[in-house]
Design a protein around this motif. Structure first.
Motif, PDB file in Angstrom:
ATOM      1  N   SER A 179      14.937   8.718  65.457  1.00 44.72           N
ATOM      2  CA  SER A 179      16.269   9.131  64.997  1.00 44.72           C
ATOM      3  C   SER A 179      16.683   8.347  63.743  1.00 44.72           C
ATOM      4  N   ALA A 180      15.987   7.256  63.475  1.00 42.68           N
ATOM      5  CA  ALA A 180      16.281   6.462  62.270  1.00 42.68           C
ATOM      6  C   ALA A 180      15.680   7.096  61.016  1.00 42.68           C
ATOM      7  N   TYR A 181      14.939   8.212  61.181  1.00 39.35           N
ATOM      8  CA  TYR A 181      14.233   8.847  60.056  1.00 39.35           C
ATOM      9  C   TYR A 181      14.591  10.332  59.993  1.00 39.35           C
ATOM     10  N   PRO A 182      15.762  10.673  59.452  1.00 40.51           N
ATOM     11  CA  PRO A 182      16.188  12.075  59.473  1.00 40.51           C
ATOM     12  C   PRO A 182      15.275  13.020  58.690  1.00 40.51           C
ATOM     13  N   ALA A 183      14.729  12.556  57.570  1.00 42.57           N
ATOM     14  CA  ALA A 183      13.844  13.446  56.803  1.00 42.57           C
ATOM     15  C   ALA A 183      12.533  13.667  57.553  1.00 42.57           C
ATOM     16  N   VAL A 184      12.028  12.620  58.200  1.00 42.10           N
ATOM     17  CA  VAL A 184      10.822  12.777  59.023  1.00 42.10           C
ATOM     18  C   VAL A 184      11.114  13.732  60.184  1.00 42.10           C
ATOM     19  N   SER A 185      12.290  13.575  60.799  1.00 45.95           N
ATOM     20  CA  SER A 185      12.644  14.448  61.935  1.00 45.95           C
ATOM     21  C   SER A 185      12.729  15.912  61.492  1.00 45.95           C
ATOM     22  N   GLY A 186      13.288  16.154  60.310  1.00 45.90           N
ATOM     23  CA  GLY A 186      13.357  17.526  59.785  1.00 45.90           C
ATOM     24  C   GLY A 186      11.968  18.099  59.544  1.00 45.90           C
ATOM     25  N   TRP A 187      11.096  17.263  59.004  1.00 42.88           N
ATOM     26  CA  TRP A 187       9.706  17.688  58.756  1.00 42.88           C
ATOM     27  C   TRP A 187       8.979  17.980  60.083  1.00 42.88           C
ATOM     28  N   LEU A 188       9.193  17.143  61.096  1.00 47.27           N
ATOM     29  CA  LEU A 188       8.560  17.388  62.404  1.00 47.27           C
ATOM     30  C   LEU A 188       8.944  18.774  62.926  1.00 47.27           C
ATOM     31  N   ALA A 189      10.232  19.127  62.744  1.00 46.35           N
ATOM     32  CA  ALA A 189      10.690  20.445  63.210  1.00 46.35           C
ATOM     33  C   ALA A 189      10.042  21.563  62.380  1.00 46.35           C
ATOM     34  N   ARG A 190       9.900  21.330  61.072  1.00 47.62           N
ATOM     35  CA  ARG A 190       9.244  22.360  60.224  1.00 47.62           C
ATOM     36  C   ARG A 190       7.795  22.555  60.654  1.00 47.62           C
ATOM     37  N   VAL A 191       7.096  21.450  60.913  1.00 45.56           N
ATOM     38  CA  VAL A 191       5.688  21.561  61.338  1.00 45.56           C
ATOM     39  C   VAL A 191       5.600  22.327  62.661  1.00 45.56           C
TER      40      VAL A 191
ATOM     41  N   LEU B  68       9.611  12.456  52.160  1.00 39.63           N
ATOM     42  CA  LEU B  68      10.177  13.696  52.712  1.00 39.63           C
ATOM     43  C   LEU B  68      11.643  13.906  52.339  1.00 39.63           C
ATOM     44  N   LYS B  69      12.284  12.875  51.800  1.00 38.96           N
ATOM     45  CA  LYS B  69      13.634  13.085  51.256  1.00 38.96           C
ATOM     46  C   LYS B  69      13.570  13.953  50.009  1.00 38.96           C
ATOM     47  N   LYS B  70      12.403  13.944  49.348  1.00 41.92           N
ATOM     48  CA  LYS B  70      12.270  14.670  48.078  1.00 41.92           C
ATOM     49  C   LYS B  70      11.463  15.954  48.207  1.00 41.92           C
TER      50      LYS B  70
ATOM     51  N   ALA C   4       7.041   0.399  58.662  1.00 44.95           N
ATOM     52  CA  ALA C   4       6.848   0.533  57.211  1.00 44.95           C
ATOM     53  C   ALA C   4       6.237   1.892  56.878  1.00 44.95           C
ATOM     54  N   ALA C   5       5.260   2.329  57.664  1.00 41.54           N
ATOM     55  CA  ALA C   5       4.614   3.624  57.395  1.00 41.54           C
ATOM     56  C   ALA C   5       5.612   4.778  57.553  1.00 41.54           C
ATOM     57  N   LEU C   6       6.430   4.710  58.600  1.00 37.64           N
ATOM     58  CA  LEU C   6       7.442   5.771  58.786  1.00 37.64           C
ATOM     59  C   LEU C   6       8.437   5.759  57.621  1.00 37.64           C
ATOM     60  N   GLY C   7       8.725   4.575  57.091  1.00 40.05           N
ATOM     61  CA  GLY C   7       9.618   4.472  55.936  1.00 40.05           C
ATOM     62  C   GLY C   7       9.022   5.123  54.689  1.00 40.05           C
ATOM     63  N   VAL C   8       7.726   4.949  54.501  1.00 37.87           N
ATOM     64  CA  VAL C   8       7.047   5.581  53.354  1.00 37.87           C
ATOM     65  C   VAL C   8       7.131   7.111  53.494  1.00 37.87           C
ATOM     66  N   MET C   9       6.916   7.604  54.700  1.00 41.79           N
ATOM     67  CA  MET C   9       7.018   9.051  54.938  1.00 41.79           C
ATOM     68  C   MET C   9       8.445   9.540  54.676  1.00 41.79           C
ATOM     69  N   GLU C  10       9.427   8.760  55.155  1.00 42.38           N
ATOM     70  CA  GLU C  10      10.828   9.148  54.978  1.00 42.38           C
ATOM     71  C   GLU C  10      11.164   9.269  53.480  1.00 42.38           C
ATOM     72  N   THR C  11      10.719   8.309  52.700  1.00 40.98           N
ATOM     73  CA  THR C  11      10.985   8.333  51.253  1.00 40.98           C
ATOM     74  C   THR C  11      10.404   9.600  50.626  1.00 40.98           C
TER      75      THR C  11
END
Ligand SMILES: N[C@@H](CCC(=O)N[C@@H](CS)C(=O)NCC(=O)O)C(=O)O
Length: 204
Positions: free
Chosen positions: A179-191, A146-148, A137-144
């Protein structure tokens, strides 16, 4: 020089090393074992009565506990704190989220699964359904979020990103599939591409 009392594999302690390194703040460290009770001795409890690391020992003998408080203290006056009141309030929002809705599930699953003793893994395996449900659930909140937006607070990389990066980047060690969280994965790479970034494995 300030001393970071730490357990090296701890994401909470990594947040402090990462912040200090990115700001060019000198830090030395004193390491504690994961399973030897060394943060529960009378000597350590005199430094932090909560018996936990990270614990920052300042030159003048004061001690500061709690990863969020420590990284905020280190970042005061730097680019890692948002400029305005709203940005700083957003940073607090996400750092409190990390401590209440994320770390207790994502970090604890990681600890038991990857760093627990065989006895701990066996004794605590019943906790996994709840840890996975709440961590997901927490990763889902982050994904939502980071999509924006690219960052968590103030429109740029800040202590809020560091606080959430600590355990999100290593969530696979807890059994979470990033891999189920593409926006989180993109953010991890930015960090990870920010100036002065260091991996968890790097010493102070
Ligand atoms: N909310 C605290 C959590 C600190 C924490 O749980 N530390 C763990 C390592 S990550 C610890 O010291 N465990 C040893 C113990 O509980 O005895 C923070 O963010 O710093």
């Amino acid at each position: 020089m300030s001393v970071l009392h730490q357990m090296h594999v701890s994401g909470n302690c990594y947040k402090v090393r990462l912040t200090a390194h990115q700001l060019g703040l000198p830090l030395t460290s004193k390491d504690y074992g994961l399973h030897d009770g060394s943060t529960r001795t009378a000597e350590f409890l005199a430094k932090n009565s909560n018996g936990r690391v990270p614990l920052l020992e300042l030159d003048d003998g004061r001690f500061l506990a709690e990863s969020g408080a420590i990284i905020w203290y280190l970042a005061e006056g730097s680019r890692l704190l948002p400029d305005d009141n709203w940005g700083r309030a957003q940073a607090h929002q996400w750092m409190f989220f990390e401590q209440y809705s994320h770390e207790p599930y994502v970090a604890v699953a990681r600890f038991i699964k990857t760093y627990g003793t065989p006895e701990q893994r066996e004794r605590r395996k019943g906790e996994f359904p709840l840890l996975m449900e709440r961590g997901t659930a927490a990763l889902g909140v982050m994904e939502t979020h980071l999509k924006k937006q690219d960052w968590f607070a103030g429109g740029r990389y800040s202590v809020a990103d560091i606080a959430l990066y600590g355990y999100t980047h290593s969530a696979d060690e807890g059994g979470f599939d990033l891999s189920a969280y593409p926006a989180v994965s993109g953010w991890l790479a930015r960090v990870a591409s920010q100036p002065g970034h260091i991996p968890l494995s790097q010493k102070t």
